[in-house]
Design a protein around this motif. Structure first.
Motif, PDB file in Angstrom:
ATOM      1  N   GLY A  32       0.795  -1.223   0.000  1.00  0.00           N
ATOM      2  CA  GLY A  32       0.000   0.000   0.000  1.00  0.00           C
ATOM      3  C   GLY A  32       0.820   1.262   0.000  1.00  0.00           C
ATOM      4  N   PHE A  33       2.158   1.119   0.096  1.00  0.00           N
ATOM      5  CA  PHE A  33       3.028   2.285   0.187  1.00  0.00           C
ATOM      6  C   PHE A  33       4.194   2.153  -0.785  1.00  0.00           C
ATOM      7  CE2 PHE A  33       0.779   2.006   4.155  1.00  0.00           C
ATOM      8  CZ  PHE A  33       0.491   3.314   4.477  1.00  0.00           C
ATOM      9  N   GLY A  34       4.732   3.294  -1.186  1.00  0.00           N
ATOM     10  CA  GLY A  34       5.905   3.285  -2.048  1.00  0.00           C
ATOM     11  C   GLY A  34       5.661   2.519  -3.332  1.00  0.00           C
ATOM     12  N   LEU A  35       6.587   1.629  -3.655  1.00  0.00           N
ATOM     13  CA  LEU A  35       6.505   0.863  -4.888  1.00  0.00           C
ATOM     14  C   LEU A  35       5.881  -0.511  -4.698  1.00  0.00           C
ATOM     15  CD1 LEU A  35       9.980   1.802  -6.427  1.00  0.00           C
ATOM     16  CD2 LEU A  35       7.740   2.768  -6.984  1.00  0.00           C
ATOM     17  N   SER A  36       5.390  -0.804  -3.494  1.00  0.00           N
ATOM     18  CA  SER A  36       4.747  -2.096  -3.248  1.00  0.00           C
ATOM     19  C   SER A  36       3.360  -2.145  -3.874  1.00  0.00           C
ATOM     20  CB  SER A  36       4.631  -2.371  -1.743  1.00  0.00           C
ATOM     21  OG  SER A  36       5.849  -2.827  -1.209  1.00  0.00           O
ATOM     22  N   ASP A  37       2.882  -3.366  -4.086  1.00  0.00           N
ATOM     23  CA  ASP A  37       1.522  -3.553  -4.578  1.00  0.00           C
ATOM     24  C   ASP A  37       0.509  -3.145  -3.510  1.00  0.00           C
ATOM     25  OD1 ASP A  37       2.375  -4.497  -7.031  1.00  0.00           O
ATOM     26  OD2 ASP A  37       2.351  -6.604  -6.405  1.00  0.00           O
ATOM     27  N   ARG A  38      -0.743  -3.011  -3.918  1.00  0.00           N
ATOM     28  CA  ARG A  38      -1.811  -2.566  -3.015  1.00  0.00           C
ATOM     29  C   ARG A  38      -3.015  -3.498  -3.118  1.00  0.00           C
ATOM     30  NH1 ARG A  38      -0.391   3.718  -3.042  1.00  0.00           N
ATOM     31  NH2 ARG A  38       1.808   3.365  -3.352  1.00  0.00           N
ATOM     32  N   PRO A  39      -2.826  -4.767  -2.769  1.00  0.00           N
ATOM     33  CA  PRO A  39      -3.922  -5.727  -2.910  1.00  0.00           C
ATOM     34  C   PRO A  39      -5.122  -5.361  -2.048  1.00  0.00           C
ATOM     35  CG  PRO A  39      -2.118  -6.665  -1.625  1.00  0.00           C
ATOM     36  CD  PRO A  39      -1.603  -5.386  -2.202  1.00  0.00           C
ATOM     37  N   ALA A  40      -6.306  -5.498  -2.612  1.00  0.00           N
ATOM     38  CA  ALA A  40      -7.527  -5.119  -1.904  1.00  0.00           C
ATOM     39  C   ALA A  40      -7.780  -6.001  -0.689  1.00  0.00           C
ATOM     40  CB  ALA A  40      -8.713  -5.183  -2.859  1.00  0.00           C
ATOM     41  N   ASP A  41      -7.295  -7.255  -0.734  1.00  0.00           N
ATOM     42  CA  ASP A  41      -7.584  -8.196   0.349  1.00  0.00           C
ATOM     43  C   ASP A  41      -6.469  -8.290   1.388  1.00  0.00           C
ATOM     44  OD1 ASP A  41      -5.732  -9.363  -1.312  1.00  0.00           O
ATOM     45  OD2 ASP A  41      -6.712 -11.327  -1.390  1.00  0.00           O
TER      46      ASP A  41
END
Length: 250
Positions: A32-41
């Motif tokens: 959810g931050f920086g270059l990481s993914d932001r999976p909804a679950d």
């Protein structure tokens, strides 16, 4: 471990300074931050981030290492360290908190807890508003930091999901006594040295309130106050690197 609303980008100068001292530094982005993914679950919580640290450590094949935590990266980092004390060589604590039960979010973050108010505040975070917050709360002087660098924080925060993962996390702080108790062993009777490195002019997490909190709950080997505010990695990175290096020699 970074806090909010920042990312591993905050550590870029500190990593270089540590490298000059012969240390390999690794800064991860929480989901959810920086270059990481932001999976909804994903479980956007202290517990979820602690589990993410554990997975990252396993994937990176880190046996033992010196842990550095800051801001909202503190509670997940403490939770991880308490459960994996055998992996920690030293713990450096930068402007964060451990008493989650009694923690109150700073006024500028409080609206994010609430429906509608949170969405309004998130939308209001832009280059201009962030520059003001960065200059007034983050650092003592932004003269040595380019406007482009300051703007990157906004770009990284709102990448892909426009900051929705950040909002989920801000509404999911664990303030239970059980979680606090699971963090305390990270600083209490530890087999590794622990130090506090504090931006002494931080208007959000004030030294006079939070330093005694750590001294109350655990054993602190060193306390260092530096001339900076909340984002101290931006302007006193060499001093932080030196303190981490010196602690590592104990």
């Amino acid at each position: 471990m970074h806090g909010v609303p920042t990312s591993s980008f905050l550590y870029r100068k500190l990593l270089k300074s540590l490298d000059e001292k012969g240390f390999r530094g690794i800064a991860i982005d929480f989901p959810g931050f920086g270059l990481s993914d932001r999976p909804a679950d994903f479980n956007y919580s202290f517990q979820g981030f602690s589990e993410f640290i554990a997975r990252a450590v396993k994937i990176l094949k880190l046996d033992k290492f010196h842990l550095v935590v800051h801001d909202a990266g503190g509670p997940p980092g403490f939770h991880f360290a308490a459960a994996h004390r055998e992996k920690i060589k030293s713990l450096s604590i930068l402007n964060t908190w451990i008493d989650v039960v009694n923690f109150k979010k700073p006024w500028m973050m409080k609206p994010l807890e609430f429906d509608l108010l949170g969405e309004i505040e998130l939308k209001s975070i832009n280059y201009y508003s962030w520059y003001i917050m960065f200059s007034k709360i983050g650092v003592l002087s932004s003269r040595q930091i380019s406007n482009e660098e300051i703007a990157v924080y906004v770009d990284l925060l709102k990448r892909k999901d426009k900051g929705n993962a950040f909002l989920k996390f801000m509404r999911n702080y664990d303030d239970s006594a059980n979680f606090r108790n699971s963090c305390i062993p990270a600083i209490q009777n530890t087999p590794y040295p622990v130090q506090l490195i504090w931006g002494a002019k931080d208007p959000a997490l004030k030294a006079e309130k939070y330093i005694p909190e750590f001294q109350k709950f655990g054993s602190v080997d060193k306390t260092i106050k530096l001339p900076s505010r909340h984002l101290l990695q931006e302007e006193v990175y060499n001093e932080i690197a030196r303190s981490i290096y010196e602690l590592a020699q104990i």
